[in-house]
Design an enzyme around this catalytic site. Structure first.
Site: not given
Ligand SMILES: *[C@@H]1O[C@H](CO)[C@@H](O)[C@H](O)[C@H]1NC(C)=O
Ligand SMILES: *[C@@H]1O[C@H](CO)[C@@H](O)[C@H](O)[C@H]1NC(C)=O
Ligand SMILES: *[C@@H]1O[C@H](CO)[C@@H](O)[C@H](O)[C@H]1NC(C)=O
Ligand SMILES: *[C@@H]1O[C@H](CO)[C@@H](O)[C@H](O)[C@H]1NC(C)=O
Length: 377
Positions: A254, A95, A136, A343
């Site tokens: 997360y 990202g 990305e 992730w």
């Protein structure tokens, strides 16, 4: 008749081998989080992704930052100490990478070659079993088409390298949007289906408090009223022509913390006015559990969309707790997906989510589907 029977036997054997040998219980390791590779409980994974290598903007060869170089070179040995059969892949991009460099690399045959050659050499010299492309994201129809060309050439190069070296071919994967359309553009689905071993669906970051002023799950499995969910993405990818057995469902370790407008209005879709913490409100699972313990936060599981959230005062966090992980993993298994990935592993709390995922996958009956078509062989 006999011939047909033989054909069917061979095919069932192949399918059996596939279904017992090749599932993906994956996790990304992201050293920027400060988590050491030697602390990964690699017993809980079949595949670990080392993130990220990058592209040199002039030569289009792979580069690894000098900070990460030594630990990337050692990554495979390090994680195989605890689990000798875990496979490792080198992830490229991510990202924070400059997507325009990927676009220019993919636009020309010489730069694609330079990228491909260097990726194979680096993977072999550092002992990775595969390569994972995290571009990305492509931004134009021609960038999408060039991605398709790149994957064709990458697969060809990987196959001939395997023939020449006598080693098992490198695994090729990509991390892609949760649905087959991103920036209103279709991925090169056919090339993906033919050339990649699987794709990692990034089924998270659907919402975050920096731009969305209502509390929400950023990674719901279901969205009864719309198209923003993991299950929608899985359905859309299979409808677009990628077999379920090539899909790996991404799960975030997360969540995001929103600041509630009114502490007494603390459900899903409650008014909020921005992130409740730094990093746009992104918080790792371990930190979330600390927040819950310190503030006596209330934990809720919503089985309609499949998410957990917790709140205390005006802080509201949407995240994946063990119930959410268990439901998502069972969904992946029951729908014939290849597996799941996280992730990222460094923010798990004492391996609770990784352990839950491994347990839920193992507890599901493996369905050997009886349908196949010529594309499968
Ligand atoms: C990276 O590490 C490899 C293996 O340890 C070493 O051969 C190489 O010189 C290093 N490269 C850089 C740029 O530090
Ligand atoms: C969200 O809330 C913040 C803080 O109150 C405000 O600055 C922002 O304009 C709001 N955004 C939207 C899209 O309403
Ligand atoms: C989950 O949240 C949605 C939105 O608030 C609500 O409509 C639904 O009833 C909730 N499901 C459960 C099981 O509480
Ligand atoms: C992962 O799950 C499998 C299957 O249920 C089990 O045999 C194995 O012990 C689990 N691994 C760990 C490290 O718990």
């Amino acid at each position: 008749m006999a011939k047909i029977f033989l054909l069917f036997s061979v095919i069932s054997l192949l399918q059996f081998n596939l279904s017992i040998g090749q599932n993906v219980q994956g996790g990304y390791w992201f050293p920027e989080s400060g988590f050491e590779a030697s602390d990964i409980n690699s017993d809980l994974f079949t595949h670990l992704f080392c993130a990220f290598a990058n592209l040199d903007p002039q030569t289009y060869q792979l580069t690894i930052s000098s900070t990460n170089n030594a630990s990337f070179a050692q990554f495979t040995n390090t994680v195989q100490l605890k689990n000798p059969s875990v496979k490792t892949l080198l992830s490229i991009g991510g990202g924070n990478a400059d997507d325009t460099v990927f676009a220019s690399m993919a636009a020309q045959s010489p730069s694609r070659n330079s990228f491909i050659d260097s990726s194979i050499k680096l993977a072999r010299s550092y002992g990775f079993s595969g390569l994972d492309l995290d571009w990305e994201y492509p931004q134009t129809p021609s960038e999408m088409a060039n991605l398709g060309l790149l994957l064709n050439e990458w697969r060809t190069a990987v196959a001939s390298e395997a023939t020449a070296s006598g080693e098992e071919a490198l695994i090729l994967t990509a991390a892609v949007s949760f649905a087959p359309t991103v920036n209103d553009l279709e991925y090169p689905v056919q090339s993906i289906n033919i050339n990649l071993d699987w794709i990692n669906l990034m089924a998270y970051d659907f919402y975050d408090p920096s731009w969305y002023n209502f509390t929400n799950s950023h990674a719901a499995l279901y969205d009864p009223s719309g198209q923003v969910s993991g299950s929608y993405g899985v359905g859309a990818w299979t409808q677009a022509g990628v077999r379920a057995a090539k899909l790996v469902l991404g799960m975030p370790f997360y969540g995001y913390a929103w600041r509630l407008v009114n502490a007494n209005n603390h459900g899903l879709l409650a008014p909020a006015n921005g992130p409740a913490s730094a990093d746009n409100g992104a918080v790792g699972y371990r930190q979330i559990n600390n927040f819950i313990a310190q503030n006596n936060a209330v934990i809720v599981y919503n089985s309609t969309i499949v998410t957990n959230y917790c709140y205390a005062g005006t802080t509201w966090i949407g995240y994946d707790d063990t119930q959410t992980i268990a439901t998502k993993v069972s969904y992946a298994k029951q729908n014939g997906l290849l597996g799941y990935f996280a992730w990222h592993v460094g923010v798990d709390d004492n391996w609770a989510l990784s352990q839950q995922a491994n347990q839920s996958w193992g507890a599901q009956y493996t369905v050997i589907r009886d349908s196949w078509n010529c594309e499968d062989i």
